[in-house]
Design a protein around this motif. Structure first.
Motif, mmCIF file in Angstrom:
data_model
loop_
_atom_site.group_PDB
_atom_site.id
_atom_site.type_symbol
_atom_site.label_atom_id
_atom_site.label_comp_id
_atom_site.label_asym_id
_atom_site.label_seq_id
_atom_site.Cartn_x
_atom_site.Cartn_y
_atom_site.Cartn_z
ATOM 1 N N ARG A 135 8.891 -21.613 -16.879
ATOM 2 C CA ARG A 135 8.354 -21.967 -18.355
ATOM 3 C C ARG A 135 9.285 -22.967 -19.140
ATOM 4 O O ARG A 135 10.600 -22.887 -19.285
ATOM 5 C CB ARG A 135 8.168 -20.701 -19.119
ATOM 6 C CG ARG A 135 7.678 -20.792 -20.576
ATOM 7 C CD ARG A 135 7.651 -19.651 -21.386
ATOM 8 N NE ARG A 135 6.681 -18.700 -20.946
ATOM 9 C CZ ARG A 135 6.187 -17.555 -21.717
ATOM 10 N NH1 ARG A 135 7.069 -17.015 -22.654
ATOM 11 N NH2 ARG A 135 5.087 -17.009 -21.391
ATOM 12 N N LYS A 160 -2.783 -24.187 -23.754
ATOM 13 C CA LYS A 160 -2.049 -25.571 -23.519
ATOM 14 C C LYS A 160 -1.060 -25.466 -22.321
ATOM 15 O O LYS A 160 -0.539 -26.683 -21.816
ATOM 16 C CB LYS A 160 -1.193 -25.899 -24.746
ATOM 17 C CG LYS A 160 -0.266 -24.931 -25.356
ATOM 18 C CD LYS A 160 0.326 -25.329 -26.563
ATOM 19 C CE LYS A 160 1.134 -24.425 -27.398
ATOM 20 N NZ LYS A 160 0.814 -23.156 -27.674
ATOM 21 N N ASP A 179 0.022 -17.628 -14.828
ATOM 22 C CA ASP A 179 1.090 -18.077 -15.766
ATOM 23 C C ASP A 179 2.343 -18.033 -14.804
ATOM 24 O O ASP A 179 2.700 -17.373 -13.899
ATOM 25 C CB ASP A 179 1.290 -17.268 -16.732
ATOM 26 C CG ASP A 179 2.067 -17.663 -18.092
ATOM 27 O OD1 ASP A 179 1.547 -18.089 -18.925
ATOM 28 O OD2 ASP A 179 3.216 -18.328 -17.901
HETATM 29 P P1 ADP Z 1 -2.067 -21.662 -26.016
HETATM 30 O O1 ADP Z 1 -1.572 -21.434 -27.486
HETATM 31 O O2 ADP Z 1 -2.924 -22.777 -25.631
HETATM 32 O O3 ADP Z 1 -2.795 -20.346 -25.739
HETATM 33 P P2 ADP Z 1 0.367 -20.871 -25.102
HETATM 34 O O4 ADP Z 1 1.238 -21.536 -25.346
HETATM 35 O O5 ADP Z 1 0.144 -19.545 -25.645
HETATM 36 O O6 ADP Z 1 -1.014 -21.471 -24.919
HETATM 37 O O7 ADP Z 1 0.452 -20.419 -23.390
HETATM 38 C C1 ADP Z 1 0.992 -21.348 -22.645
HETATM 39 C C2 ADP Z 1 1.377 -20.543 -21.079
HETATM 40 O O8 ADP Z 1 1.391 -21.458 -20.359
HETATM 41 C C3 ADP Z 1 2.555 -19.982 -21.453
HETATM 42 O O9 ADP Z 1 2.600 -18.623 -21.119
HETATM 43 C C4 ADP Z 1 3.587 -20.850 -20.391
HETATM 44 O O10 ADP Z 1 4.457 -19.865 -19.679
HETATM 45 C C5 ADP Z 1 2.366 -21.251 -19.446
HETATM 46 N N1 ADP Z 1 2.875 -22.350 -18.708
HETATM 47 C C6 ADP Z 1 3.395 -23.670 -19.060
HETATM 48 N N2 ADP Z 1 3.405 -24.509 -18.193
HETATM 49 C C7 ADP Z 1 3.062 -23.969 -16.892
HETATM 50 C C8 ADP Z 1 2.842 -24.259 -15.669
HETATM 51 N N3 ADP Z 1 3.303 -25.735 -15.286
HETATM 52 N N4 ADP Z 1 2.375 -23.507 -14.609
HETATM 53 C C9 ADP Z 1 2.120 -22.303 -15.041
HETATM 54 N N5 ADP Z 1 2.116 -21.900 -16.457
HETATM 55 C C10 ADP Z 1 2.432 -22.661 -17.469
#
Ligand code: ADP
Ligand code: TZD
Ligand code: MG
Length: 604
Positions: free
Chosen positions: A191, A253, A343
């Protein structure tokens, strides 16, 4: 980048040791002068070389002791050094550069107060899963540790630790390569998040043999390794989707960050499952996509039976996956949905409600595994579900069109943002930066996005102050036109950076939704005393003159036609522009769309 930046040593070469060094330097091919000189490098150059070796070519920062010379040398070495008026903006810039590029954005600050100013952005980056490295110069370790009152004394490493993903300090020049490599890996692997790198003043001038220095640098191999999901986890998820009568996908995101755009689109389209994008995932698929259920969000969340989260957390932005938003009977009740969560963080599942099918891995690998598993002939979701969504969606889109067609005097959020909506539709590559309360919520719902990672906003914390830092970085990183839609309060947090925008002559157009205050501008002091309400600002403030002060274009717009003229002019000219869009001061609501989070007094 192969060459190590070297500096010639001032000392005359005489001793046997130095002769050996000279020979080594010659062997390394660095010194070709007829009169050979001892070649050394130092901390300054090693940090620059280590960053460049890893493809980091831009630094966002603010100079001063002990990093002034570093900024000069970085620029001299060909790096882009973007210098801000406040470290918080530099930090936000670095963090969003990281989000846009998957390379850690670097923010450089001085010690104690500069470090602290940058720290908010570092913590925000960590919260949002943006890869960023905050590099701060620090004061003399032995003086700091004995608390003897050094210039800008502070135990920065200890303070940073609890606010970021990892924190490191480098004491010796030969460890710089390792320090930068560790910082890069920590920021982008797993992450993503914020990393703090403490570089004491004494490190920068430390000289070592250039060849030794060169060999100490590390070009990080595979900094963000793929994480392939377990096949049984994928099968479990597929099995769950198969049982669904009313499936839903939520794109967050993390999905936008992953840059797996084509596969995500293929998964959505092949399954035919309706989707809702979170704020910064807007445009991952065009907001006008037939399967977008964004306009029926309040219908699909409580009605869905199986929900697949892709890079989105079930935090407050999704009402923690329960309660009335999800059809639960009361604020804490489960709505009955089964969740699949894709995730990269194995700890994310079950953070708020039960996740029946966690799929842990990077989104690119997970989505392609899901695509392979669903094959070619996946049945579309039941028609009654899709029809019910379409009905709600069309009704809401119709209502929105009516609101947008009105032309009230003074302008309201709808009539002003209708213009921004048209301009983004005509310029889908433009990047939209957005902060405020009403200015944020109305923009998110009114302005459609067409391409991935084009909408940058207040993120997980709903933080004010990202506006100008994000805008500068977006323009620097992409070269595209940036349109920053800002609440007048939100803009105030980083407004001085309009000078930065002018100084670097960036194609940024700031549009201030000026309603004279926080949420609205019509509150009064209940005592009738001389102080204004805590929620209002100077009436009819002329924000556009701020931009003019630094040579940019300033426009005051009181009608949609004036706003359209000014925005089109900004996009055509690419000149730094600030449009003061005068909005009805009574048009907003308290906290925009999140009024329910306001505690209110029992006693009236
Ligand atoms: P939003 O605010 O758009 O709902 P969040 O910031 O809450 O998004 O969530 C983003 C999630 O994406 C996090 O839990 C993070 O661990 C996950 N994440 C970020 N980059 C990657 C990736 N390359 N592959 C898988 N998960 C990812
Ligand atoms: N400070 C920080 C760093 N972040 C915050 N989110 C806030 C304070 C509290 N806050 C909000 O949540 S929105 C907002 C503040 C101060 C400003 C809203 O006013 P605005 O937008 O002018 O930007 P509207 O259009 O008037 O609602
Ligand atoms: Mg306002």
């Amino acid at each position: 980048m192969d060459e190590v930046t070297t500096r010639s040593a001032a000392r005359p070469a005489a001793s046997g040791v130095e002769d050996t060094l000279k020979q080594k330097t010659r062997d390394a091919g660095a010194a070709t002068d007829a009169a050979p000189q001892l070649q050394e490098t130092d901390g300054f150059h090693l940090v620059i070389d280590a960053l460049r070796l890893n493809g980091i070519d831009t630094i966002f920062g603010l100079p001063g002791i002990p990093i002034t010379d570093f900024t000069r040398k970085a620029q001299a070495a060909g790096m882009r050094v973007i210098s801000f008026r406040h470290e918080q903006s530099a930090g936000y810039a670095a963090s969003i550069a990281g989000y846009m590029t998957q390379k850690p954005g670097v923010c450089l600050t001085v010690s104690a107060p500069g470090f602290l100013n940058g720290l908010t952005a570092l913590a925000n980056a960590t919260t949002n899963c943006f890869p960023m490295i905050l590099i701060s110069g620090s004061s003399e370790r032995e003086v700091v540790d004995l608390q003897q009152g050094d210039y800008e004394e502070m135990d920065q490493l200890a303070i940073a630790k609890s606010l970021c993903k990892s924190a490191f300090r480098v004491l010796h020049a030969e460890d710089i390569g390792v320090g930068i490599a560790r910082a890069i890996r920590a920021a982008v692997s797993g992450r993503p998040g914020g990393v703090y790198l403490d570089l004491p003043a004494k490190l920068f001038p430390q000289a070592i043999d250039a060849d030794v220095g060169k060999r100490s640098l590390i070009k990080v191999v595979d900094p963000a390794p793929r994480q392939i999901p377990a096949p049984d986890a994928v099968q479990r998820a597929i099995g769950l989707i198969k049982t669904a009568k009313r499936p839903l996908i939520i794109l967050g995101k993390g999905a936008a960050y992953a840059q797996a755009d084509a596969d995500i689109r293929a998964l959505v389209e092949k399954t035919g499952i309706p989707y809702v994008p979170m704020s910064m995932a807007k445009g991952l698929l065009p907001d006008t996509h037939a399967q977008s259920a964004a306009a029926a969000r309040s219908y699909v969340l409580p009605e869905a039976d199986v929900v697949m989260l892709i890079g989105a957390r079930l935090n407050w932005l999704l009402s923690h996956g329960k309660g009335k938003t999800w059809g639960g009977k009361s604020a804490k009740d489960w709505g009955g949905q089964k969740f699949i969560q894709i995730d990269i963080s194995p700890q994310e599942a079950d953070s708020n409600v039960r996740i029946d099918a966690p799929v842990v891995g990077d989104i690119g690998s997970c989505v392609s595994a899901m695509l392979a598993a669903i094959g070619a002939n996946w049945p579309k979701p039941p028609a009654d579900w899709l029809d019910a969504i379409a009905e709600r969606k069309n009704k809401n889109i119709g209502k929105m069109a009516e609101a947008l067609a009105k032309n009230p005097t003074p302008m309201n959020f709808h009539s002003a943002l209708n213009v921004v909506r048209d301009i983004i539709r005509a310029n889908p590559d433009a990047i939209l930066v957005n902060e405020g309360a009403n200015a944020l919520d109305f923009t998110r719902s009114i302005v459609d996005m067409y391409k991935p990672r084009k909408r940058l906003d207040v993120g997980t914390w709903g933080v004010m102050g990202i506006g100008m830092g994000f805008s500068v970085a977006a323009a620097v990183v992409s070269g595209e036109q940036v349109i920053a839609v800002e609440g007048d309060s939100a803009f105030g947090f980083s407004g001085m950076e309009v000078e930065t925008i002018c100084r670097y002559n960036l194609p940024v157009c700031v549009v201030i939704m000026n309603n004279n205050g926080v949420y609205r501008g019509d509150e009064v002091n209940p005592t009738s005393g001389p102080d204004p309400s805590p929620l209002v600002f100077v009436k009819d403030a002329r924000y556009e003159k701020l931009m003019e002060a630094f040579g940019g274009v300033g426009v005051r717009a009181t009608t949609p036609a004036e706003l359209r003229d000014a925005l089109e002019g900004a996009v055509r000219s690419r000149k730094p522009t600030l449009i003061n869009a005068v909005i009805d001061e009574g048009a907003g609501t308290e906290s925009g769309r999140i009024t329910s989070l306001n505690p209110t007094a029992r006693k009236k």
